[in-house]
Motif scaffolding. Structure first.
Motif, PDB file in Angstrom:
ATOM      1  N   SER A  30       1.170  50.769  87.934  1.00  0.00           N
ATOM      2  CA  SER A  30       1.608  51.783  86.965  1.00  0.00           C
ATOM      3  C   SER A  30       2.667  52.738  87.520  1.00  0.00           C
ATOM      4  O   SER A  30       3.527  53.217  86.784  1.00  0.00           O
ATOM      5  CB  SER A  30       0.413  52.655  86.548  1.00  0.00           C
ATOM      6  N   GLY A  31       2.565  53.010  88.835  1.00  0.00           N
ATOM      7  CA  GLY A  31       3.352  54.098  89.440  1.00  0.00           C
ATOM      8  C   GLY A  31       4.818  53.778  89.672  1.00  0.00           C
ATOM      9  O   GLY A  31       5.534  54.577  90.266  1.00  0.00           O
ATOM     10  N   THR A  32       5.288  52.648  89.182  1.00  0.00           N
ATOM     11  CA  THR A  32       6.712  52.314  89.284  1.00  0.00           C
ATOM     12  C   THR A  32       7.473  52.804  88.062  1.00  0.00           C
ATOM     13  O   THR A  32       8.667  52.579  87.933  1.00  0.00           O
ATOM     14  CB  THR A  32       6.899  50.785  89.372  1.00  0.00           C
ATOM     15  N   PRO A  62      10.435  46.079  89.014  1.00  0.00           N
ATOM     16  CA  PRO A  62      11.194  47.306  89.272  1.00  0.00           C
ATOM     17  C   PRO A  62      11.821  47.248  90.668  1.00  0.00           C
ATOM     18  O   PRO A  62      11.367  46.482  91.513  1.00  0.00           O
ATOM     19  CB  PRO A  62      10.113  48.398  89.214  1.00  0.00           C
ATOM     20  N   PRO A  63      12.842  48.077  90.913  1.00  0.00           N
ATOM     21  CA  PRO A  63      13.429  48.076  92.260  1.00  0.00           C
ATOM     22  C   PRO A  63      12.463  48.662  93.286  1.00  0.00           C
ATOM     23  O   PRO A  63      11.552  49.415  92.916  1.00  0.00           O
ATOM     24  CB  PRO A  63      14.661  48.976  92.104  1.00  0.00           C
ATOM     25  N   ASP A  64      12.681  48.339  94.542  1.00  0.00           N
ATOM     26  CA  ASP A  64      11.839  48.888  95.621  1.00  0.00           C
ATOM     27  C   ASP A  64      12.110  50.399  95.735  1.00  0.00           C
ATOM     28  O   ASP A  64      13.180  50.872  95.327  1.00  0.00           O
ATOM     29  CB  ASP A  64      12.214  48.194  96.942  1.00  0.00           C
ATOM     30  N   GLY A  65      11.120  51.128  96.260  1.00  0.00           N
ATOM     31  CA  GLY A  65      11.338  52.559  96.534  1.00  0.00           C
ATOM     32  C   GLY A  65      10.831  53.491  95.450  1.00  0.00           C
ATOM     33  O   GLY A  65      11.067  54.693  95.516  1.00  0.00           O
ATOM     34  N   ARG A  66      10.140  52.991  94.455  1.00  0.00           N
ATOM     35  CA  ARG A  66       9.648  53.870  93.384  1.00  0.00           C
ATOM     36  C   ARG A  66       8.289  54.500  93.700  1.00  0.00           C
ATOM     37  O   ARG A  66       7.870  55.438  93.043  1.00  0.00           O
ATOM     38  CB  ARG A  66       9.573  53.109  92.061  1.00  0.00           C
ATOM     39  N   LEU A  67       7.569  53.930  94.678  1.00  0.00           N
ATOM     40  CA  LEU A  67       6.255  54.472  95.045  1.00  0.00           C
ATOM     41  C   LEU A  67       6.434  55.465  96.200  1.00  0.00           C
ATOM     42  O   LEU A  67       7.425  55.392  96.926  1.00  0.00           O
ATOM     43  CB  LEU A  67       5.315  53.322  95.419  1.00  0.00           C
ATOM     44  N   PRO A  68       5.486  56.402  96.367  1.00  0.00           N
ATOM     45  CA  PRO A  68       5.691  57.447  97.375  1.00  0.00           C
ATOM     46  C   PRO A  68       5.637  56.942  98.811  1.00  0.00           C
ATOM     47  O   PRO A  68       4.969  55.958  99.107  1.00  0.00           O
ATOM     48  CB  PRO A  68       4.541  58.421  97.099  1.00  0.00           C
ATOM     49  N   ASP A  69       6.356  57.671  99.676  1.00  0.00           N
ATOM     50  CA  ASP A  69       6.371  57.386 101.113  1.00  0.00           C
ATOM     51  C   ASP A  69       5.452  58.400 101.780  1.00  0.00           C
ATOM     52  O   ASP A  69       5.700  59.614 101.727  1.00  0.00           O
ATOM     53  CB  ASP A  69       7.817  57.521 101.624  1.00  0.00           C
ATOM     54  N   ALA A  70       4.383  57.907 102.421  1.00  0.00           N
ATOM     55  CA  ALA A  70       3.330  58.780 102.967  1.00  0.00           C
ATOM     56  C   ALA A  70       3.794  59.687 104.097  1.00  0.00           C
ATOM     57  O   ALA A  70       3.103  60.638 104.458  1.00  0.00           O
ATOM     58  CB  ALA A  70       2.172  57.912 103.457  1.00  0.00           C
ATOM     59  N   SER A  71       4.970  59.430 104.669  1.00  0.00           N
ATOM     60  CA  SER A  71       5.459  60.260 105.777  1.00  0.00           C
ATOM     61  C   SER A  71       6.162  61.525 105.303  1.00  0.00           C
ATOM     62  O   SER A  71       6.586  62.333 106.123  1.00  0.00           O
ATOM     63  CB  SER A  71       6.473  59.476 106.619  1.00  0.00           C
ATOM     64  N   GLU A  72       6.300  61.660 103.995  1.00  0.00           N
ATOM     65  CA  GLU A  72       7.120  62.751 103.446  1.00  0.00           C
ATOM     66  C   GLU A  72       6.289  63.972 103.049  1.00  0.00           C
ATOM     67  O   GLU A  72       5.075  63.990 103.214  1.00  0.00           O
ATOM     68  CB  GLU A  72       7.872  62.216 102.225  1.00  0.00           C
ATOM     69  N   GLY A  73       6.999  64.986 102.458  1.00  0.00           N
ATOM     70  CA  GLY A  73       6.349  66.240 102.064  1.00  0.00           C
ATOM     71  C   GLY A  73       6.307  66.426 100.556  1.00  0.00           C
ATOM     72  O   GLY A  73       6.524  65.474  99.785  1.00  0.00           O
ATOM     73  N   SER A  74       6.057  67.690 100.127  1.00  0.00           N
ATOM     74  CA  SER A  74       5.812  67.933  98.705  1.00  0.00           C
ATOM     75  C   SER A  74       7.057  67.734  97.827  1.00  0.00           C
ATOM     76  O   SER A  74       6.932  67.381  96.655  1.00  0.00           O
ATOM     77  CB  SER A  74       5.213  69.326  98.482  1.00  0.00           C
ATOM     78  N   GLN A  75       8.258  67.968  98.398  1.00  0.00           N
ATOM     79  CA  GLN A  75       9.460  67.766  97.564  1.00  0.00           C
ATOM     80  C   GLN A  75       9.611  66.292  97.191  1.00  0.00           C
ATOM     81  O   GLN A  75       9.992  65.955  96.072  1.00  0.00           O
ATOM     82  CB  GLN A  75      10.729  68.269  98.286  1.00  0.00           C
ATOM     83  N   HIS A  76       9.297  65.454  98.153  1.00  0.00           N
ATOM     84  CA  HIS A  76       9.346  64.008  97.887  1.00  0.00           C
ATOM     85  C   HIS A  76       8.302  63.645  96.820  1.00  0.00           C
ATOM     86  O   HIS A  76       8.592  62.875  95.892  1.00  0.00           O
ATOM     87  CB  HIS A  76       9.073  63.239  99.188  1.00  0.00           C
ATOM     88  N   LEU A  77       7.102  64.225  96.930  1.00  0.00           N
ATOM     89  CA  LEU A  77       6.064  63.937  95.930  1.00  0.00           C
ATOM     90  C   LEU A  77       6.553  64.333  94.542  1.00  0.00           C
ATOM     91  O   LEU A  77       6.383  63.587  93.570  1.00  0.00           O
ATOM     92  CB  LEU A  77       4.764  64.676  96.263  1.00  0.00           C
ATOM     93  N   ARG A  78       7.177  65.520  94.446  1.00  0.00           N
ATOM     94  CA  ARG A  78       7.713  65.949  93.133  1.00  0.00           C
ATOM     95  C   ARG A  78       8.771  64.968  92.642  1.00  0.00           C
ATOM     96  O   ARG A  78       8.790  64.594  91.467  1.00  0.00           O
ATOM     97  CB  ARG A  78       8.333  67.349  93.246  1.00  0.00           C
ATOM     98  N   HIS A  79       9.654  64.567  93.544  1.00  0.00           N
ATOM     99  CA  HIS A  79      10.728  63.657  93.171  1.00  0.00           C
ATOM    100  C   HIS A  79      10.151  62.362  92.564  1.00  0.00           C
ATOM    101  O   HIS A  79      10.589  61.901  91.511  1.00  0.00           O
ATOM    102  CB  HIS A  79      11.573  63.363  94.416  1.00  0.00           C
ATOM    103  N   ILE A  80       9.133  61.825  93.234  1.00  0.00           N
ATOM    104  CA  ILE A  80       8.531  60.560  92.784  1.00  0.00           C
ATOM    105  C   ILE A  80       7.716  60.750  91.499  1.00  0.00           C
ATOM    106  O   ILE A  80       7.870  60.000  90.527  1.00  0.00           O
ATOM    107  CB  ILE A  80       7.619  59.978  93.898  1.00  0.00           C
TER     108      ILE A  80
END
Ligand code: HEM
Length: 332
Positions: free
Chosen positions: A86-88, A177-195
């Motif tokens: 779903s998360g894509t 879907p293209p790669d990169g739509r799911l979150p990257d666990a190494s990142e912070g809250s701005q990345h979470l918002r972006h995704i």
């Protein structure tokens, strides 16, 4: 007028012929219509709640059959499959999401974020059993099956009731879907918002969705991270938020990717994206609320999962959301 015996027989014979032809035309017509309905997937809307409950029960039964996997349940990985399907979703283009079940194909099945999910897909395969002659539910689409798998897993692991609406169709690999739509666990809250904003979720919803990490664990051979978030990884609870608020988390010293280790709970872990929820001043209040009040978490978790699982799905008008009876007792 006088009618001879032979004229009478001829007329009855013609009548029978007429009726037989009409019956044959009706039968052929019915067959052709049925084929059209089947071809256009219209028969699916005819399936009843009871039929889907049977699929639910089959998944629940299979979950109860094997306690040797991981922490005693395939439930967590079924939840992760439903979430990654779903998360894509991208609300701007309307692409991605659980409609299509495109993770059956490369390139999506090979996206780094989806490592290990073949275990969940293989677990559910016999339920639909496209290639198994005695399969019980060949009519369900993979796309509906994967989401129903997530719903059943949450409910059977004593989580909240999550309504389910059928109608997802299977699509081919051109819809990956293209790669990169799911979150990257190494990142912070701005990345979470972006995704998550791309899918249409706000800060509160990001925190509520992350509570799924009360379940399961990280596997070093899949994404590199290692360990469970809670002491009860086979049950839905608000323990994840408790651990985030009460535990002292320090960077784990090891060769793997950056992750955190509990000072007291040495065996538990947090990802950088998990700790981002307590470091971010807008998200932290929600972590505290859910740590204090499990029933609030259950309520919000159910709503946000329902939203996640329906992103971008072109449901047929007139179809309803159903709630399925769990086979195990729930907390709420
Ligand atoms: C917030 C961003 C998220 C990140 C960065 C993230 C990352 C991860 C990672 C790295 C793993 C370990 C995979 C493995 O090694 O097997 C994992 C597991 C898991 N995730 Fe997430 N996740 C996120 C959000 C979610 C959401 C929204 C859900 C569900 C609603 C979810 C459900 C799960 C579950 C149940 C597992 C355990 C799977 C298992 O035990 O096999 N995650 N996640």
């Amino acid at each position: 007028m006088f009618v001879t015996q032979s004229q009478y027989s001829l007329s009855s014979f013609l009548d029978v012929l007429l009726y037989a032809s009409a019956a044959a035309v009706a039968a052929v017509g019915y067959y052709l219509c049925a084929q059209c309905w089947r071809a256009f997937g219209l028969r699916k809307s005819k399936r009843t709640k009871e039929e889907y409950q049977k699929v639910y029960n089959e998944i629940a039964g299979r979950l109860g059959e094997d306690y040797n996997y991981d922490d005693g349940s395939y439930g967590p990985i079924l939840v992760r499959l439903a979430w990654h399907a779903s998360g894509t979703y991208d609300k701007e283009t309307g692409t991605g999401g659980s409609n299509g079940a495109t993770m059956r194909f490369g390139p999506e099945s090979g996206h780094g974020a989806n490592a290990g999910l073949e275990i969940a897909r293989n677990f559910l395969e016999p339920v639909k059993g496209k290639h198994i002659p005695e399969a019980k539910f060949p009519w369900i689409t993979y796309a509906d099956l994967w989401i129903l798998g997530g719903v059943a897993a949450i409910q059977e692991m004593e989580g909240p009731t999550v309504p389910f609406r059928p109608g997802r169709q299977d699509r081919d690999s051109t819809f990956c879907p293209p790669d990169g739509r799911l979150p990257d666990a190494s990142e912070g809250s701005q990345h979470l918002r972006h995704i998550f904003n791309r899918m249409g979720f706000n800060d509160q919803e990001i925190v509520a969705l992350s509570g799924a990490h009360s379940l399961g664990r990280c596997h070093a051979d899949r994404l590199g991270f290692e360990g469970p978030w809670t002491y009860t990884p086979a049950y839905v609870s608000n323990q994840y938020y408790n651990m985030l608020t009460v535990e002292m988390w320090k960077v784990r010293k090891w060769d793997g990717p950056r992750q955190f280790q509990g000072s007291t709970s040495q065996t538990l872990m947090m990802l950088p994206t998990d700790l981002a929820l307590v470091e971010d001043e807008n998200m932290r209040p929600w972590v505290e609320k859910y740590a204090d009040d499990e029933s609030l978490f259950f309520h919000d978790f159910s709503n946000v999962l329902l939203k996640l699982f329906e992103l971008g799905v072109p449901f047929e008008e007139g179809t309803e959301r159903w709630t399925f009876t769990p086979t195990k007792v729930q907390k709420s």
